[in-house]
Write a protein that holds these residues in place. Structure first.
Motif, short mmCIF file in Angstrom:
data_model
loop_
_atom_site.label_atom_id
_atom_site.label_comp_id
_atom_site.label_asym_id
_atom_site.label_seq_id
_atom_site.Cartn_x
_atom_site.Cartn_y
_atom_site.Cartn_z
N LYS A 189 127.53 78.51 48.44
CA LYS A 189 128.75 78.62 48.78
C LYS A 189 129.11 79.96 48.51
O LYS A 189 129.66 80.79 49.19
N LYS A 190 128.92 80.16 47.11
CA LYS A 190 129.40 81.47 46.33
C LYS A 190 128.63 82.57 46.95
O LYS A 190 128.85 83.76 47.30
N ILE A 191 127.31 82.40 47.30
CA ILE A 191 126.42 83.47 47.66
C ILE A 191 127.02 83.94 49.47
O ILE A 191 126.83 85.08 49.64
N MET A 192 127.24 82.93 50.06
CA MET A 192 127.61 83.08 51.18
C MET A 192 129.02 83.74 51.37
O MET A 192 129.52 84.22 52.51
N GLU A 193 129.61 83.79 50.22
CA GLU A 193 131.06 84.51 50.17
C GLU A 193 130.99 85.89 49.89
O GLU A 193 132.12 86.62 49.94
N ASP B 295 126.21 108.92 57.67
CA ASP B 295 125.78 109.08 56.34
C ASP B 295 125.33 107.87 55.76
O ASP B 295 126.04 107.13 54.92
N PHE B 296 124.18 107.30 56.38
CA PHE B 296 123.58 106.04 56.16
C PHE B 296 123.12 106.01 54.57
O PHE B 296 123.49 104.91 54.02
N ASP B 297 122.42 106.95 53.97
CA ASP B 297 122.15 106.82 52.70
C ASP B 297 123.05 106.48 51.63
O ASP B 297 123.27 105.69 50.62
N ALA B 298 124.49 107.04 51.73
CA ALA B 298 125.63 107.02 51.05
C ALA B 298 126.07 105.79 51.20
O ALA B 298 126.59 104.82 50.12
N ALA B 299 126.16 105.43 52.34
CA ALA B 299 126.88 104.17 52.71
C ALA B 299 126.08 102.78 52.19
O ALA B 299 126.44 101.80 51.67
N LEU B 300 124.70 102.97 52.43
CA LEU B 300 123.76 102.09 51.93
C LEU B 300 123.70 101.85 50.38
O LEU B 300 124.29 100.69 49.65
N GLU B 301 124.06 102.68 49.51
CA GLU B 301 123.74 102.90 48.25
C GLU B 301 125.13 102.30 47.71
O GLU B 301 125.02 101.50 46.95
N ALA B 302 126.41 102.57 48.56
CA ALA B 302 127.70 101.85 48.03
C ALA B 302 127.63 100.29 48.03
O ALA B 302 128.06 99.62 47.44
N VAL B 303 127.01 100.06 49.20
CA VAL B 303 127.06 98.62 49.53
C VAL B 303 126.16 97.84 48.63
O VAL B 303 126.37 96.79 48.11
N MET B 304 124.88 98.38 48.31
CA MET B 304 123.83 97.95 47.19
C MET B 304 124.43 97.84 45.82
O MET B 304 124.29 96.94 45.38
N ALA B 305 125.31 98.84 45.64
CA ALA B 305 126.08 98.89 44.24
C ALA B 305 127.02 97.65 44.07
O ALA B 305 127.01 97.14 43.23
N LYS B 306 127.64 97.55 45.13
CA LYS B 306 128.66 96.24 45.28
C LYS B 306 128.12 94.96 45.24
O LYS B 306 128.38 94.17 44.68
N MET B 307 126.72 95.00 45.96
CA MET B 307 125.93 93.59 45.95
C MET B 307 125.56 93.40 44.43
O MET B 307 125.56 92.33 44.03
N GLU C 255 129.06 93.62 54.57
CA GLU C 255 129.27 95.00 54.85
C GLU C 255 127.97 95.77 54.99
O GLU C 255 127.77 96.84 55.65
N LEU C 256 126.54 94.92 54.87
CA LEU C 256 125.55 95.50 55.13
C LEU C 256 125.13 95.73 56.42
O LEU C 256 124.53 96.59 56.82
N ALA C 257 125.90 94.99 57.23
CA ALA C 257 125.61 94.76 58.80
C ALA C 257 126.16 96.19 59.38
O ALA C 257 125.67 96.64 60.32
#
Length: 578
Positions: free
Chosen positions: A537-541, A556-568, A547-549
């Protein structure tokens, strides 16, 4: 020499004539209006002609003229940016002559006889040239250099070579035996153009469509089929391939398709930019429009005309992609002509030679070394329209025996608005092993493993769906719930693609690799956390997962992906675990 006979019998597009003594596949002019036809059968003193125009009103006793020539296309500068009908009549010229509807018996040259081209020779007087060799170049469009070749069946020593501006039928070169060469050559459409040798296709056709490049790639010089029911996205997929595939030349054949689909291509291509050159896509395209309201018999001619033009550019060392939309219409034309000839029908009324004709067409694809010693290729992608989406019908089955890539369109996916609606469980490619080294060297060392892992997860999802439909996903163990979630991410984040979005319409390999790698990273870390006792349940939340979707739509795909992966990473760290 022209020999005259007369009509003996008329049965729709099939006309029996007497008194001309033709060869097979000779072109004849039928009736007072001189309708174009082709001899397809000879029985004693009677010749049976397939007429490429409407035969309404012609009657026995009208004259028939044998030209003594095979159905041929004119090859030379001016093909690109043109739109032809099935027998290479330029539709722009016909429109100027007679308005919006084509009248019967009208002829027009395939190439403009008045336009002058700046010819620059690449051989000198005294040089020996053989068939297929390049004798000069013409700048046909800003990015395509048209190479003028010696016709394949001609050779000799150059006694005179000119330079300057000439029309396509003016002499530019004279050989020592008196043979005069112009920039234009004619070639019979049913005869494949000769090559030095065929080579093994070992590079992928990069299309920018994630499900095609990532899961089911086709090689340059390969063959692919896109069967699918009506409304599942065959034409949009074909148009995407024509727009974005990394070939030099595109030949698009609208074979028996609706007129508005060809109108879409005509409206869009001049406005769309070629991603490689920044020029309009139309500058590398030849369109052959044989729409559903044009005579049925001309569908066969349109397919052969298109493949012959593709072979001509291949011989110059270009990579060509040919889109045939749709081969089912051609097969229907064969069925009609066969029934008029009173031949014994095969399965579902199609002629017994259906598979042979389809094979002859697809076999003209391939990566080759041309007579001039240049490497070129033709990639043939044929759409198939099985009635009711039934893949067991003869045209689909015979096509599948020939082609090496099968992109199966699924009506259920299109109804769920999942596009491209290519079913990942039914589709396949036989080029995976051939292209594996290219992917490892040019995309990523682990690309092949990432793709296989994604396919395994999608396969597992299909097996789990049966249980889910019975008891619901909540009843599954948490590791299987995670498998379903990862499969959803692969489907919605990676496979789904918007053809009408300015960014997502084309996805380069670099972006595909990073996107699949990101999903794989989430899958690996989530599995570890699950094993460490973190609740599903926590992983699903996790917000970063959703945001990866959106990342694939960002310029600016690279910057957006980097930000999402850092948040992940941050969110996973907060989840803790043993």
């Amino acid at each position: 020499m022209e020999v005259k006979g007369e009509i003996y019998r008329v049965a729709g597009p099939v006309v029996t004539v007497t008194g001309i003594k033709p060869k097979m596949y000779d072109v004849v002019k039928v009736g007072h209006e001189g309708l174009m036809g082709e001899v397809i059968k000879i029985e004693g003193d009677k010749a049976i002609v397939q007429v490429y125009e409407d035969t309404a009103g012609i009657r026995p006793g009208e004259p028939v003229e044998n030209t003594g020539m095979s159905l041929s296309v004119e090859l030379g500068p001016g093909l690109l940016e043109s739109i032809y009908d099935g027998i290479q009549r330029p539709l722009q010229v016909l429109k100027e002559k007679m308005g919006d509807f084509i009248e019967r018996g009208v002829t027009a040259n395939g190439l403009d006889r008045e336009k002058q081209w700046d010819f620059k020779p690449t051989v000198s007087s005294g040089d020996h040239v053989k068939g297929g060799e390049i004798i000069g170049v013409v700048q046909e469009t800003p990015n395509i250099e048209h190479k003028i070749m010696v016709p394949p069946n001609v050779s000799g020593t150059v006694s005179e070579i000119k330079e300057g501006k000439f029309t396509v039928d003016e002499t530019i070169c004279v050989l020592s035996d008196g043979t005069e060469l112009s920039m234009m050559q004619k070639w019979p459409v049913r005869q494949p153009r000769p090559v030095n040798k065929k080579t093994t296709p070992n590079k992928p056709l990069i299309t920018g469509q994630r499900i095609l490049d990532g899961m089911f790639p086709v090689a340059k010089g390969g063959t692919a089929a896109i069967p699918g029911p009506f409304g599942s996205g065959k034409t949009v997929t074909q148009q995407q391939l024509a727009k974005w595939s990394d070939t030099d030349i595109v030949v698009y054949i609208g074979c028996g398709e609706r007129g508005n689909e060809m109108a879409d291509v005509l409206n869009e291509f001049p406005e769309l930019e070629d991603p490689k050159t920044g020029r309009p896509l139309m500058e590398r395209t030849v369109l052959i429009a044989n729409t559903s309201n044009m005579p049925v018999a001309a569908r066969e001619a349109s397919v052969y005309t298109g493949i012959t033009i593709a072979e001509y550019y291949r011989d110059m060392g270009y990579d060509v992609s040919l889109m045939a939309d749709s081969t089912s219409r051609w097969a229907e034309a064969m069925r009609e002509i066969s029934s008029r000839l009173e031949e014994m029908p095969g399965e579902e009324g199609y002629p017994a030679y259906l598979s042979a004709r389809l094979a002859e067409f697809y076999e003209r694809a391939g990566a080759v070394n041309s007579l001039a010693g240049l490497d070129g290729s033709i990639t043939v992608i044929g759409a198939v329209s099985p009635p009711g989406g039934d893949f067991s019908e003869p045209v689909t089955q015979n096509t599948l025996r020939i082609v090496k890539v099968f992109w199966a369109l699924d009506a259920k996916l299109s109804q769920r608005r999942h596009f491209p609606a290519i079913n990942w469980l039914n589709s396949y490619t036989l080029y995976n092993q051939t292209l594996a080294n290219w992917f490892t060297e040019n995309v990523g060392i682990d690309w092949n493993d990432l793709r296989e892992n994604a396919m395994d997860i999608l396969q597992q999802e299909a097996e789990l769906q049966e249980i889910v439909q019975l008891v619901g996903s909540d009843a599954l163990p948490e590791d299987q719930q995670l498998t379903l979630e990862i499969a959803r991410m692969i489907r919605e984040y990676f496979l789904q693609q918007n053809a009408f979005h300015p960014v997502d319409t084309f996805c380069p390999f670099d972006k595909q690799y990073k996107l699949l790698k990101a999903i794989s990273k989430f899958a690996g870390t989530a599995t570890e956390k699950l094993e460490q006792g973190v609740q599903m349940k926590k992983i699903m939340e996790m917000k970063s997962k959703d945001e990866l979707a959106k990342v694939k739509f960002e310029e600016d795909f690279d910057a957006a992906l980097e930000a999402v992966m850092a948040k992940m990473d941050e969110e996973f760290a907060q989840l803790g675990g043993n």
